[in-house]
Design a protein around this motif. Structure first.
Motif, mmCIF file in Angstrom:
data_model
loop_
_atom_site.group_PDB
_atom_site.id
_atom_site.type_symbol
_atom_site.label_atom_id
_atom_site.label_comp_id
_atom_site.label_asym_id
_atom_site.label_seq_id
_atom_site.Cartn_x
_atom_site.Cartn_y
_atom_site.Cartn_z
ATOM 1 N N VAL A 17 0.462 12.860 -1.294
ATOM 2 C CA VAL A 17 -0.281 11.632 -0.987
ATOM 3 C C VAL A 17 -0.429 10.773 -2.231
ATOM 4 O O VAL A 17 -0.245 9.548 -2.170
ATOM 5 C CB VAL A 17 -1.668 11.970 -0.364
ATOM 6 N N SER A 18 -0.737 11.382 -3.375
ATOM 7 C CA SER A 18 -0.909 10.583 -4.596
ATOM 8 C C SER A 18 0.405 9.925 -5.029
ATOM 9 O O SER A 18 0.388 8.835 -5.589
ATOM 10 C CB SER A 18 -1.495 11.427 -5.731
ATOM 11 N N ASN A 19 1.527 10.584 -4.765
ATOM 12 C CA ASN A 19 2.821 9.977 -5.083
ATOM 13 C C ASN A 19 3.211 8.910 -4.072
ATOM 14 O O ASN A 19 3.798 7.894 -4.428
ATOM 15 C CB ASN A 19 3.925 11.034 -5.114
ATOM 16 N N MET A 20 2.904 9.155 -2.807
ATOM 17 C CA MET A 20 3.402 8.289 -1.742
ATOM 18 C C MET A 20 2.524 7.073 -1.462
ATOM 19 O O MET A 20 3.046 6.028 -1.093
ATOM 20 C CB MET A 20 3.576 9.096 -0.452
ATOM 21 N N PHE A 21 1.203 7.190 -1.577
ATOM 22 C CA PHE A 21 0.340 6.086 -1.177
ATOM 23 C C PHE A 21 0.647 4.790 -1.926
ATOM 24 O O PHE A 21 0.864 3.751 -1.294
ATOM 25 C CB PHE A 21 -1.148 6.464 -1.301
ATOM 26 N N PRO A 22 0.693 4.809 -3.272
ATOM 27 C CA PRO A 22 1.035 3.551 -3.960
ATOM 28 C C PRO A 22 2.426 3.045 -3.588
ATOM 29 O O PRO A 22 2.646 1.839 -3.463
ATOM 30 C CB PRO A 22 0.975 3.918 -5.453
ATOM 31 N N LEU A 27 5.952 -0.807 -0.711
ATOM 32 C CA LEU A 27 7.012 -0.967 0.286
ATOM 33 C C LEU A 27 6.550 -1.808 1.477
ATOM 34 O O LEU A 27 7.339 -2.565 2.044
ATOM 35 C CB LEU A 27 7.511 0.399 0.751
ATOM 36 N N SER A 28 5.289 -1.722 1.834
ATOM 37 C CA SER A 28 4.759 -2.547 2.934
ATOM 38 C C SER A 28 4.832 -4.023 2.582
ATOM 39 O O SER A 28 5.172 -4.864 3.423
ATOM 40 C CB SER A 28 3.316 -2.150 3.245
ATOM 41 N N VAL A 29 4.513 -4.339 1.337
ATOM 42 C CA VAL A 29 4.595 -5.735 0.890
ATOM 43 C C VAL A 29 6.047 -6.201 0.911
ATOM 44 O O VAL A 29 6.351 -7.322 1.343
ATOM 45 C CB VAL A 29 3.970 -5.883 -0.512
ATOM 46 N N ILE A 30 6.955 -5.344 0.487
ATOM 47 C CA ILE A 30 8.379 -5.697 0.480
ATOM 48 C C ILE A 30 8.884 -5.952 1.898
ATOM 49 O O ILE A 30 9.634 -6.898 2.150
ATOM 50 C CB ILE A 30 9.211 -4.594 -0.216
ATOM 51 N N VAL A 31 8.439 -5.142 2.851
ATOM 52 C CA VAL A 31 8.888 -5.290 4.238
ATOM 53 C C VAL A 31 8.380 -6.596 4.840
ATOM 54 O O VAL A 31 9.025 -7.168 5.727
ATOM 55 C CB VAL A 31 8.467 -4.053 5.067
ATOM 56 N N PRO A 168 11.619 7.013 2.275
ATOM 57 C CA PRO A 168 10.824 5.774 2.400
ATOM 58 C C PRO A 168 11.322 4.645 1.513
ATOM 59 O O PRO A 168 11.382 3.493 1.947
ATOM 60 C CB PRO A 168 9.413 6.211 1.983
ATOM 61 N N ILE A 169 11.693 4.966 0.275
ATOM 62 C CA ILE A 169 12.163 3.909 -0.629
ATOM 63 C C ILE A 169 13.449 3.300 -0.099
ATOM 64 O O ILE A 169 13.561 2.083 0.068
ATOM 65 C CB ILE A 169 12.395 4.461 -2.055
ATOM 66 N N VAL A 170 14.425 4.132 0.159
ATOM 67 C CA VAL A 170 15.743 3.634 0.548
ATOM 68 C C VAL A 170 15.696 2.895 1.878
ATOM 69 O O VAL A 170 16.232 1.790 1.992
ATOM 70 C CB VAL A 170 16.778 4.786 0.571
ATOM 71 N N THR A 171 15.062 3.478 2.884
ATOM 72 C CA THR A 171 15.076 2.820 4.192
ATOM 73 C C THR A 171 14.332 1.487 4.160
ATOM 74 O O THR A 171 14.815 0.504 4.731
ATOM 75 C CB THR A 171 14.491 3.726 5.298
ATOM 76 N N ASN A 172 13.208 1.419 3.486
ATOM 77 C CA ASN A 172 12.470 0.155 3.441
ATOM 78 C C ASN A 172 13.198 -0.918 2.648
ATOM 79 O O ASN A 172 13.305 -2.057 3.100
ATOM 80 C CB ASN A 172 11.060 0.376 2.870
#
Length: 192
Positions: A17-22, A27-31, A168-172
């Protein structure tokens, strides 16, 4: 065997969670960029409805290609069978397979869109759809390959399990670039 805390083999939910949340926030902003691009292309997509039908497949397939390569690279890192050596023939075989799969998928997308266009009365010829689909699709495939390598190797070098971050990084990122490239190529080909 006990795996030391903080190594790539841990399944500690707090570290995930600590790695993924930020990462997910960024990624949400990028999408959002993809959504804005799609909204800006509303006039073109309304005039050429068959392009609107192609958008989800174009975006989805680019991300899937990146996810496939990322998974293969991550597995090779976990097995200790790769160091991202430019002379690694298996590595290049994976890249060639992704490009061949992309060419097949995006050719099929254009042909399928043309057939559907005949049914719904789309004015775009097959040659135009092939040009848009292949230029966009192969560009997205190259971006998927680059980001697969960057995300996998970067995660590995930072001591973060690539299984947690690469997909998550690649797909987004590839979804966003897929949307932007598809809309840009379509606008360029159709003169919008």
């Amino acid at each position: 065997m006990v795996v030391p805390q903080g190594s790539l083999g841990t399944w500690d939910w707090k570290s995930i969670v600590s790695n993924m949340f930020p990462l997910l926030v960024v990624l949400s902003v990028i999408v959002l960029w993809a959504g804005i691009t799609l909204e800006d292309a509303e006039e073109m997509l309304t005039e050429y409805a068959i392009l609107a039908v192609m958008v989800p497949t174009m975006v989805d397939m680019g991300g899937n290609l990146g996810a496939i390569l990322s998974s293969r690279l991550t597995t090779r890192f976990h097995l200790g069978t790769t160091e991202l050596d430019p002379t690694d023939r298996v590595l290049w075989a994976n890249v060639a397979a992704i490009l061949a799969l992309a060419a097949t998928i995006f050719t099929a997308l254009a042909i399928g869109a043309y057939a559907l266009g005949i049914v719904i009365g789309s004015p775009l010829p097959l040659s135009t759809l092939l040009l848009i689909s292949l230029v966009s699709g192969m560009s997205v495939a190259v971006i998927a390959i680059v980001f697969s390598f960057l995300a996998t190797y970067g995660s590995y070098r930072l001591g973060i399990d690539p299984d947690d971050t690469t997909i998550p990084i690649v797909t987004n990122v590839v979804d966003v670039f897929g949307m932007v490239i598809f809309i840009g190529v379509s606008a360029l080909v159709l003169g919008f």
